[in-house]
Design a protein around this motif. Structure first.
Motif, PDB file in Angstrom:
ATOM      1  N   GLY A 189       0.811  -1.212   0.000  1.00 55.93           N
ATOM      2  CA  GLY A 189       0.000   0.000   0.000  1.00 55.93           C
ATOM      3  C   GLY A 189       0.842   1.259   0.000  1.00 55.93           C
ATOM      4  N   ASP A 190       1.938   1.234   0.765  1.00 57.11           N
ATOM      5  CA  ASP A 190       2.810   2.410   0.833  1.00 57.11           C
ATOM      6  C   ASP A 190       3.479   2.663  -0.515  1.00 57.11           C
ATOM      7  OD1 ASP A 190       2.159   2.794   3.470  1.00 57.11           O
ATOM      8  OD2 ASP A 190       3.944   1.765   4.246  1.00 57.11           O
ATOM      9  N   GLU A 191       3.941   1.591  -1.167  1.00 53.05           N
ATOM     10  CA  GLU A 191       4.577   1.743  -2.478  1.00 53.05           C
ATOM     11  C   GLU A 191       3.577   2.290  -3.503  1.00 53.05           C
ATOM     12  OE1 GLU A 191       7.833  -1.934  -2.226  1.00 53.05           O
ATOM     13  OE2 GLU A 191       5.876  -2.227  -3.203  1.00 53.05           O
ATOM     14  N   ALA A 192       2.387   1.725  -3.492  1.00 55.23           N
ATOM     15  CA  ALA A 192       1.370   2.158  -4.444  1.00 55.23           C
ATOM     16  C   ALA A 192       1.003   3.623  -4.216  1.00 55.23           C
ATOM     17  CB  ALA A 192       0.128   1.277  -4.309  1.00 55.23           C
ATOM     18  N   GLU A 193       0.912   4.016  -2.944  1.00 58.44           N
ATOM     19  CA  GLU A 193       0.561   5.393  -2.628  1.00 58.44           C
ATOM     20  C   GLU A 193       1.661   6.361  -3.075  1.00 58.44           C
ATOM     21  OE1 GLU A 193      -1.189   7.904   1.193  1.00 58.44           O
ATOM     22  OE2 GLU A 193      -0.265   5.952   1.484  1.00 58.44           O
ATOM     23  N   ALA A 194       2.931   5.968  -2.880  1.00 61.33           N
ATOM     24  CA  ALA A 194       4.045   6.835  -3.283  1.00 61.33           C
ATOM     25  C   ALA A 194       4.072   7.016  -4.798  1.00 61.33           C
ATOM     26  CB  ALA A 194       5.361   6.243  -2.795  1.00 61.33           C
ATOM     27  N   LYS A 195       3.842   5.935  -5.542  1.00 57.13           N
ATOM     28  CA  LYS A 195       3.833   6.025  -6.999  1.00 57.13           C
ATOM     29  C   LYS A 195       2.641   6.865  -7.487  1.00 57.13           C
ATOM     30  CE  LYS A 195       6.220   1.651  -7.878  1.00 57.13           C
ATOM     31  NZ  LYS A 195       6.103   0.285  -8.461  1.00 57.13           N
ATOM     32  N   ALA A 196       1.528   6.724  -6.797  1.00 53.11           N
ATOM     33  CA  ALA A 196       0.346   7.511  -7.160  1.00 53.11           C
ATOM     34  C   ALA A 196       0.594   9.002  -6.961  1.00 53.11           C
ATOM     35  CB  ALA A 196      -0.855   7.071  -6.316  1.00 53.11           C
ATOM     36  N   ALA A 197       1.279   9.366  -5.877  1.00 57.16           N
ATOM     37  CA  ALA A 197       1.587  10.774  -5.617  1.00 57.16           C
ATOM     38  C   ALA A 197       2.494  11.328  -6.707  1.00 57.16           C
ATOM     39  CB  ALA A 197       2.236  10.901  -4.243  1.00 57.16           C
ATOM     40  N   GLU A 198       3.452  10.534  -7.152  1.00 53.51           N
ATOM     41  CA  GLU A 198       4.349  10.976  -8.240  1.00 53.51           C
ATOM     42  C   GLU A 198       3.577  11.185  -9.528  1.00 53.51           C
ATOM     43  OE1 GLU A 198       7.392   8.029  -8.531  1.00 53.51           O
ATOM     44  OE2 GLU A 198       8.314   8.531  -6.591  1.00 53.51           O
ATOM     45  N   ALA A 199       2.677  10.261  -9.822  1.00 53.36           N
ATOM     46  CA  ALA A 199       1.877  10.393 -11.055  1.00 53.36           C
ATOM     47  C   ALA A 199       0.973  11.611 -11.008  1.00 53.36           C
ATOM     48  CB  ALA A 199       1.037   9.117 -11.239  1.00 53.36           C
ATOM     49  N   GLU A 200       0.438  11.904  -9.837  1.00 51.61           N
ATOM     50  CA  GLU A 200      -0.426  13.086  -9.686  1.00 51.61           C
ATOM     51  C   GLU A 200       0.360  14.365  -9.933  1.00 51.61           C
ATOM     52  OE1 GLU A 200      -3.004  15.161  -6.134  1.00 51.61           O
ATOM     53  OE2 GLU A 200      -3.116  12.970  -6.358  1.00 51.61           O
ATOM     54  N   GLU A 201       1.574  14.418  -9.397  1.00 57.12           N
ATOM     55  CA  GLU A 201       2.404  15.617  -9.589  1.00 57.12           C
ATOM     56  C   GLU A 201       2.793  15.781 -11.057  1.00 57.12           C
ATOM     57  OE1 GLU A 201       3.090  18.056  -7.487  1.00 57.12           O
ATOM     58  OE2 GLU A 201       1.708  17.021  -6.142  1.00 57.12           O
ATOM     59  N   ARG A 202       3.105  14.668 -11.727  1.00 58.63           N
ATOM     60  CA  ARG A 202       3.461  14.763 -13.147  1.00 58.63           C
ATOM     61  C   ARG A 202       2.271  15.249 -13.968  1.00 58.63           C
ATOM     62  NH1 ARG A 202       5.980   9.725 -12.161  1.00 58.63           N
ATOM     63  NH2 ARG A 202       4.181   8.642 -13.107  1.00 58.63           N
ATOM     64  N   SER A 203       1.090  14.825 -13.595  1.00 58.40           N
ATOM     65  CA  SER A 203      -0.107  15.233 -14.320  1.00 58.40           C
ATOM     66  C   SER A 203      -0.410  16.717 -14.142  1.00 58.40           C
ATOM     67  CB  SER A 203      -1.302  14.407 -13.846  1.00 58.40           C
ATOM     68  OG  SER A 203      -2.458  14.708 -14.583  1.00 58.40           O
ATOM     69  N   LYS A 204      -0.002  17.260 -13.020  1.00 60.85           N
ATOM     70  CA  LYS A 204      -0.237  18.684 -12.756  1.00 60.85           C
ATOM     71  C   LYS A 204       0.715  19.570 -13.551  1.00 60.85           C
ATOM     72  CE  LYS A 204      -1.838  18.055  -7.980  1.00 60.85           C
ATOM     73  NZ  LYS A 204      -1.537  18.338  -6.552  1.00 60.85           N
ATOM     74  N   ALA A 205       1.858  19.022 -13.927  1.00 59.18           N
ATOM     75  CA  ALA A 205       2.894  19.836 -14.583  1.00 59.18           C
ATOM     76  C   ALA A 205       2.440  20.280 -15.970  1.00 59.18           C
ATOM     77  CB  ALA A 205       4.174  19.031 -14.692  1.00 59.18           C
TER      78      ALA A 205
END
Length: 205
Positions: A189-205
């Protein structure tokens, strides 16, 4: 010696009055007719439109009153009571696999997308999200979802409606896709959450 001719003439709008004859005759006639003439002029004055008022006549005749246009009805979100009933009655077979202990943020994203995809409900309140998650036996509190959405305004649009609703946006979509892919691949769950946060930030860029 003959009296000199005399005349009285008045005109106001479409009303015209003229009296001619000797001075004495005109005086007598005016004494008798004066009140009636004045009253007629008063009626004509009252019938005239105020200065600056738009004319209701045209060359072709009186102007017809235009029919009032109705504003098209906007597509409305279902009533709150109807939304909750549909959420409670819907089958959860199509809900994505989000792991045994999913974080409140990813759970909220998943519920929002599921409601939109399966039920055509684009917006949910936090209590709505909690109600669906509770059916899935996910133990987060109502406030946990509200706090999870803070700082993620571009991922979930917080409306100004009453009650307040949330709508999943593209950065939230990307974060959820990444989270689900990581969980499906066996990640924690922690790994999935960390990757999700990275994807969200990339999408905002």
């Amino acid at each position: 010696m003959a009296e000199e001719p005399s005349a009285i003439r008045f005109k106001r709008g479409d009303v015209e009055f003229e009296l001619s004859g000797s001075q004495s005759d005109v005086a007598k006639a005016w004494e008798a007719l004066g009140p009636s003439v004045v009253a007629e002029f008063e009626r004509a004055r009252e019938a005239q439109p105020p200065a600056g008022a738009p004319s209701t006549k045209t060359a072709a005749g009186p102007r017809k009153k235009a029919a009032a246009r109705k504003r098209p009805a906007a597509a409305a979100q279902p009533a709150a009571s109807d939304v909750r009933k549909r959420l409670m009655d819907a089958k959860l077979d199509s809900f994505p696999e989000i792991g045994r202990d999913p974080p409140a943020l990813s759970t909220g994203y998943a519920v929002l997308r599921w409601a939109r995809t399966e039920l055509s409900i684009n917006e949910l309140t936090v209590p709505d999200i909690h109600a669906v998650a509770h059916r899935l036996r996910i133990p987060h509190s109502v406030n946990a979802y509200r706090e999870a959405f803070r700082g993620h305004a571009r991922a979930v649009n917080r409306t100004n409606k009453t009650p307040q609703t949330y709508e999943l946006m593209n950065p939230g979509e990307d974060a959820l896709d990444t989270y689900l892919a990581s969980v499906a691949a066996g990640g924690s769950g922690d790994e999935a959450e960390a990757k999700a946060a990275e994807a969200e930030e990339r999408s905002k860029a």
